[in-house]
Motif scaffolding. Sequence first.
Motif, short mmCIF file in Angstrom:
data_model
loop_
_atom_site.label_atom_id
_atom_site.label_comp_id
_atom_site.label_asym_id
_atom_site.label_seq_id
_atom_site.Cartn_x
_atom_site.Cartn_y
_atom_site.Cartn_z
N ASN A 97 44.65 38.75 31.35
CA ASN A 97 44.28 38.37 32.72
C ASN A 97 44.98 39.25 33.75
N HIS A 100 43.20 42.62 33.82
CA HIS A 100 41.94 42.51 34.55
C HIS A 100 42.18 42.38 36.06
N ALA A 101 43.20 41.62 36.44
CA ALA A 101 43.50 41.49 37.87
C ALA A 101 43.89 42.83 38.49
N TYR A 103 42.93 45.98 37.28
CA TYR A 103 41.93 47.04 37.18
C TYR A 103 40.50 46.55 37.35
N ASN A 104 40.32 45.33 37.80
CA ASN A 104 39.00 44.75 37.99
C ASN A 104 38.14 45.64 38.90
N GLY A 107 34.32 42.63 39.79
CA GLY A 107 34.21 41.69 38.68
C GLY A 107 33.16 40.61 38.83
N ASP A 112 33.21 43.86 33.30
CA ASP A 112 34.20 44.87 32.95
C ASP A 112 34.54 44.81 31.47
N TYR A 114 37.21 46.43 28.61
CA TYR A 114 38.46 47.15 28.44
C TYR A 114 38.61 47.59 26.98
N ASN A 132 32.99 36.45 37.26
CA ASN A 132 34.08 37.37 36.93
C ASN A 132 34.21 37.52 35.41
N TYR A 134 34.46 39.47 31.79
CA TYR A 134 35.03 40.68 31.20
C TYR A 134 35.39 40.40 29.75
#
Length: 467
Positions: A97, A100-101, A103-104, A107, A112, A114, A132, A134
């Motif tokens: 998390n 993601h926060a 490099y979002n 979203g 996204d 990764y 959001n 991913y």
Amino acid sequence: MDDACSAAINDGFLYMGSGNFTETSDGFGNNNYNGYQRAEEIIIKANSELANNIDQWRKTPGESYPPTPPQNNIRYILSGVYFHRDDDAYYHTLTRNQIHAKYNIDGNDVLDVYHAPKDGFDGFASGFGGSNKYFFIRDYPLYIQPACQNWSLEFAGKVYNHEIGHTLSLRHTWNEQDACNDTPLGFIYDRVTNTGGCLMNQYANCYRFDPNIPGCPRKPCDEQHKITNNVMDYTEQFPRAYTQCQINRINSELAGNGNTYIHSCNGCMPSQAFFHMNKSYWICENTSSVVLNGLASFNETIYLIEICEIVPGQPSNCMSGTYYSTGWMTGTVGRIELASFYNFLPDKSYKITLTVDNEDCPPSHTFEQIIGTKGCPVPEPCVCFELMAVNPFGDEFSLYYDATESGLLEVVLVNQVSGQVTQLISPTQISAGSYIHRQNVGHLPTGSYVVLANFKGEQYAKTAIRF
């Protein structure tokens, strides 16, 4: 081969150096294949499964199924490829998390993905039935094994569809209540535990026929009719099956919380512009290079590049007399040397705009980036020593090195996990020339290593994998 490749995903290697695909290579010296190409190939592979839905093998007794597999009309569009060099993310100091926060990318409109090469971050989806969305995937350990490279692409495409299925409200079918009557639970078996005990009445996820998997007494996968080919199970099959209920749930999700992720509903796949450039470039007399890497643009048949000088901080306005357009070019965007048709000047700011289109599927799409230029620097001193190793390596380790002048050389091989040091070349005075050093290393454990060379007091390093 599938067994060996599947096992590699849980190998626990600690990948050093690049440890992943980069903007310019596959991370292990192959400059003919890079992260942009990899991303596009994965999207194409995943879309091929969506476009070729097959019949569900395991059926619920009494449930009605269409005479032919239902069409799954969703497709993925590659909207960008980004590379992050972040030790905290790589070594899991950050949670999923938190990564993601940090490099979002849009979203709530873009899903996204990764690609995290280190163990533990594989096949994890977030945003189930919500916004959001991913997920994480770890396919690189498969790719770096030569025998598994082709299979690794199929593996990645399968993970994409499975994990995106989770974000679109689909659950595992063999052991979860997934709200679909046409996806039966797995067959009941009795599982032998690691301690020799027995867990009765378990649901089996049979990814292939294997009568050798034990039971106590009921076995899980000893008959062909128990094998699954559903996209939301773990299965060796490709392509896999989406049932009518699963497709309905996907469409319902995209009509609700997932609506912002819909790019087009006109029955075709539009193009998507994307390119990578450095933030600044040296401008030198007769040797300037300003490369636009557009390999990550998606599904284009024609493209157009526009360049103009701007005032820093005012990207909307092109300075008079500096605008240039290539006009529409046929084909796909690759690596394009902009300095071959535009005269870049030092200490300036430029706006680079790429527009792509697919003549069978409008509209066009545009992506732009601001770059800077600098005057030519003082030439750097020549490289006096170059090092290359066969990678990955087995029982024999082969080292190639070039020296442009004489000097004292020492080379060691270091295990990245244990820190064990193996001497390859003791301190030796060498003359200018090219050399090959081969050494039996059959006693070394498999894993990730670094070759460290000290030549005339300077350190040189290369990563290598022992298989």
